[in-house]
Scaffold this active site. Structure first.
Site, PDB file in Angstrom:
ATOM      1  N   VAL A   9       0.836  -1.202   0.000  1.00  0.00           N
ATOM      2  CA  VAL A   9       0.000   0.000   0.000  1.00  0.00           C
ATOM      3  C   VAL A   9       0.873   1.255   0.000  1.00  0.00           C
ATOM      4  O   VAL A   9       0.619   2.214  -0.745  1.00  0.00           O
ATOM      5  CB  VAL A   9      -0.954   0.006   1.209  1.00  0.00           C
ATOM      6  CG1 VAL A   9      -1.629   1.366   1.355  1.00  0.00           C
ATOM      7  CG2 VAL A   9      -2.008  -1.085   1.070  1.00  0.00           C
ATOM      8  N   LYS A  10       1.920   1.262   0.812  1.00  0.00           N
ATOM      9  CA  LYS A  10       2.765   2.449   0.935  1.00  0.00           C
ATOM     10  C   LYS A  10       3.514   2.749  -0.361  1.00  0.00           C
ATOM     11  O   LYS A  10       3.608   3.920  -0.778  1.00  0.00           O
ATOM     12  CB  LYS A  10       3.742   2.271   2.098  1.00  0.00           C
ATOM     13  CG  LYS A  10       3.053   2.332   3.452  1.00  0.00           C
ATOM     14  CD  LYS A  10       4.026   2.224   4.609  1.00  0.00           C
ATOM     15  CE  LYS A  10       3.286   2.390   5.940  1.00  0.00           C
ATOM     16  NZ  LYS A  10       4.181   2.400   7.104  1.00  0.00           N
ATOM     17  N   PHE A  50       5.040  -0.835 -11.124  1.00  0.00           N
ATOM     18  CA  PHE A  50       4.040  -1.495 -10.286  1.00  0.00           C
ATOM     19  C   PHE A  50       4.741  -2.235  -9.152  1.00  0.00           C
ATOM     20  O   PHE A  50       5.967  -2.403  -9.148  1.00  0.00           O
ATOM     21  CB  PHE A  50       3.120  -2.435 -11.087  1.00  0.00           C
ATOM     22  CG  PHE A  50       3.814  -3.596 -11.748  1.00  0.00           C
ATOM     23  CD1 PHE A  50       3.955  -4.816 -11.088  1.00  0.00           C
ATOM     24  CD2 PHE A  50       4.299  -3.490 -13.048  1.00  0.00           C
ATOM     25  CE1 PHE A  50       4.571  -5.896 -11.703  1.00  0.00           C
ATOM     26  CE2 PHE A  50       4.923  -4.569 -13.670  1.00  0.00           C
ATOM     27  CZ  PHE A  50       5.057  -5.769 -12.999  1.00  0.00           C
ATOM     28  N   VAL A  81       4.579 -13.597   0.765  1.00  0.00           N
ATOM     29  CA  VAL A  81       5.180 -14.205   1.948  1.00  0.00           C
ATOM     30  C   VAL A  81       5.690 -15.573   1.538  1.00  0.00           C
ATOM     31  O   VAL A  81       4.983 -16.334   0.870  1.00  0.00           O
ATOM     32  CB  VAL A  81       4.156 -14.332   3.098  1.00  0.00           C
ATOM     33  CG1 VAL A  81       4.771 -15.086   4.280  1.00  0.00           C
ATOM     34  CG2 VAL A  81       3.697 -12.952   3.538  1.00  0.00           C
ATOM     35  N   LYS A 125      15.222 -23.216   2.813  1.00  0.00           N
ATOM     36  CA  LYS A 125      16.272 -22.210   2.933  1.00  0.00           C
ATOM     37  C   LYS A 125      16.968 -22.310   4.281  1.00  0.00           C
ATOM     38  O   LYS A 125      18.190 -22.139   4.382  1.00  0.00           O
ATOM     39  CB  LYS A 125      15.689 -20.806   2.739  1.00  0.00           C
ATOM     40  CG  LYS A 125      16.764 -19.730   2.630  1.00  0.00           C
ATOM     41  CD  LYS A 125      16.229 -18.464   2.002  1.00  0.00           C
ATOM     42  CE  LYS A 125      17.352 -17.494   1.698  1.00  0.00           C
ATOM     43  NZ  LYS A 125      16.868 -16.276   1.004  1.00  0.00           N
ATOM     44  N   ASP A 173      14.166 -12.855   3.947  1.00  0.00           N
ATOM     45  CA  ASP A 173      13.200 -12.594   2.871  1.00  0.00           C
ATOM     46  C   ASP A 173      11.906 -13.377   3.021  1.00  0.00           C
ATOM     47  O   ASP A 173      11.256 -13.704   2.027  1.00  0.00           O
ATOM     48  CB  ASP A 173      13.839 -12.880   1.515  1.00  0.00           C
ATOM     49  CG  ASP A 173      14.197 -14.355   1.338  1.00  0.00           C
ATOM     50  OD1 ASP A 173      14.288 -15.071   2.358  1.00  0.00           O
ATOM     51  OD2 ASP A 173      14.378 -14.787   0.183  1.00  0.00           O
ATOM     52  N   SER A 193      25.152 -16.243 -13.053  1.00  0.00           N
ATOM     53  CA  SER A 193      24.014 -16.836 -13.763  1.00  0.00           C
ATOM     54  C   SER A 193      23.361 -15.863 -14.733  1.00  0.00           C
ATOM     55  O   SER A 193      22.651 -16.257 -15.650  1.00  0.00           O
ATOM     56  CB  SER A 193      22.965 -17.305 -12.755  1.00  0.00           C
ATOM     57  OG  SER A 193      22.447 -16.196 -12.032  1.00  0.00           O
ATOM     58  N   GLU A 221      12.611  -8.183   2.575  1.00  0.00           N
ATOM     59  CA  GLU A 221      13.500  -7.909   1.439  1.00  0.00           C
ATOM     60  C   GLU A 221      12.727  -7.155   0.373  1.00  0.00           C
ATOM     61  O   GLU A 221      11.642  -7.585  -0.043  1.00  0.00           O
ATOM     62  CB  GLU A 221      14.057  -9.200   0.853  1.00  0.00           C
ATOM     63  CG  GLU A 221      15.006  -8.957  -0.316  1.00  0.00           C
ATOM     64  CD  GLU A 221      15.528 -10.238  -0.929  1.00  0.00           C
ATOM     65  OE1 GLU A 221      16.733 -10.529  -0.794  1.00  0.00           O
ATOM     66  OE2 GLU A 221      14.721 -10.971  -1.549  1.00  0.00           O
ATOM     67  N   GLU A 276      13.916 -17.979 -14.367  1.00  0.00           N
ATOM     68  CA  GLU A 276      15.007 -18.699 -13.718  1.00  0.00           C
ATOM     69  C   GLU A 276      14.531 -19.357 -12.426  1.00  0.00           C
ATOM     70  O   GLU A 276      14.885 -20.495 -12.111  1.00  0.00           O
ATOM     71  CB  GLU A 276      16.166 -17.729 -13.443  1.00  0.00           C
ATOM     72  CG  GLU A 276      17.466 -18.402 -13.030  1.00  0.00           C
ATOM     73  CD  GLU A 276      17.632 -18.480 -11.529  1.00  0.00           C
ATOM     74  OE1 GLU A 276      18.574 -19.156 -11.078  1.00  0.00           O
ATOM     75  OE2 GLU A 276      16.812 -17.860 -10.814  1.00  0.00           O
TER      76      GLU A 276
END
Length: 270
Positions: A22-23, A42, A47, A56, A73, A115, A140, A155
């Protein structure tokens, strides 16, 4: 694996993503009104899925009780820009914000990955107000051009099919595609002023057209039906010929008629 309630664990991250979206969308609207051009094209957000968090954590050797600080992240925002030059500008706007704190930055545009991956990352601390009080959430923010985002999305999709490592032939082709995306961004930057001028012209013409139709519609409110029909016929003719100078004159005429009509009504009331 611990027995945490993942739904509750992810709530602050979900709130962070929604609030930041929103911000940044509001920032885009404000910049567009102030400067007629916004470096933000845009904004999207997500999440991380539980499976991705666990994978991860395993890959980075992050203990389960350190997920909040070990994985930066879980909450992710992506800001897309038209031009590479816009990325630096957006990053500066973010640095100057008082509602979040930049922890560190990773410039994969100047120092792109082997990469072919290119993007600008900012890890931020964002304070979320929950029912139980304030929580500081790591998020992030990725800032990319549209070309960079297209490459990165493809990718990332391939990484699901090849979780260990990409086959050599695909890796080489992806790298070549990344170079092509970078070339595209450079070409777009070289004609940036022409692109922006064309976009502004289109927007100006669109605004004039919208105003004319809106003003003609107002004539019916003042019971000026014949006049409205006449102006609509002229609009249709001008629209077919795409004569924007004449369209602006038409707009002035309709506005003038409405102004005279309003003035007459106010005189009658007196």
């Amino acid at each position: 694996m611990d027995n945490r309630d993942w739904g509750m664990f992810l709530l602050p991250y979900e709130q962070t993503v929604e609030e930041l979206k929103v911000k940044f969308k509001t920032m885009r609207s404000e910049l567009k009104k102030r400067e007629e051009y916004a470096p933000i094209e845009f904004v999207t957000g997500r999440v991380k899925k539980i499976s991705s968090i666990l994978n991860k954590a395993k890959r980075l050797d992050v203990p389960m009780d350190k997920l909040e600080t070990g994985i930066e992240d879980i909450a992710g925002i992506r800001i897309m820009c038209q031009f590479v030059e816009d990325i630096r500008r957006v990053a500066e706007y973010i640095r100057n914000r008082k509602d979040l704190k930049v922890v560190y930055e990773k410039d994969y545009i100047t120092n792109y990955k082997e990469s072919g991956y290119r993007s600008f990352h900012m890890i931020v601390e964002y304070p979320v107000q929950t029912a139980l009080g304030q929580v500081i959430v790591l998020a992030e923010i990725q800032i990319r051009t549209l070309a960079m985002n297209f490459w990165a999305t493809i990718e990332h999709s391939l990484s699901y099919k090849y979780p260990e490592s990409l086959p050599e032939n695909i890796r080489k082709r992806l790298k070549k595609a990344g170079e092509a995306a970078s070339t595209l961004d450079n070409e777009m930057s070289s004609i940036r002023e022409d692109i922006l001028e064309a976009q502004k012209q289109f927007e100006d013409e669109s605004n004039v057209t919208t105003q004319v139709l809106s003003q003609i519609h107002q004539l019916y409110f003042y019971h000026l039906v014949n006049e409205a029909i006449g102006f609509q016929d002229r609009f249709n003719d001008i629209w077919q010929r795409h004569d924007m100078d004449e369209m602006k004159l038409l707009l002035d005429e309709v506005k003038q008629l409405i102004a005279i009509t309003k003035k007459g009504e106010n005189t009658d009331e007196i």
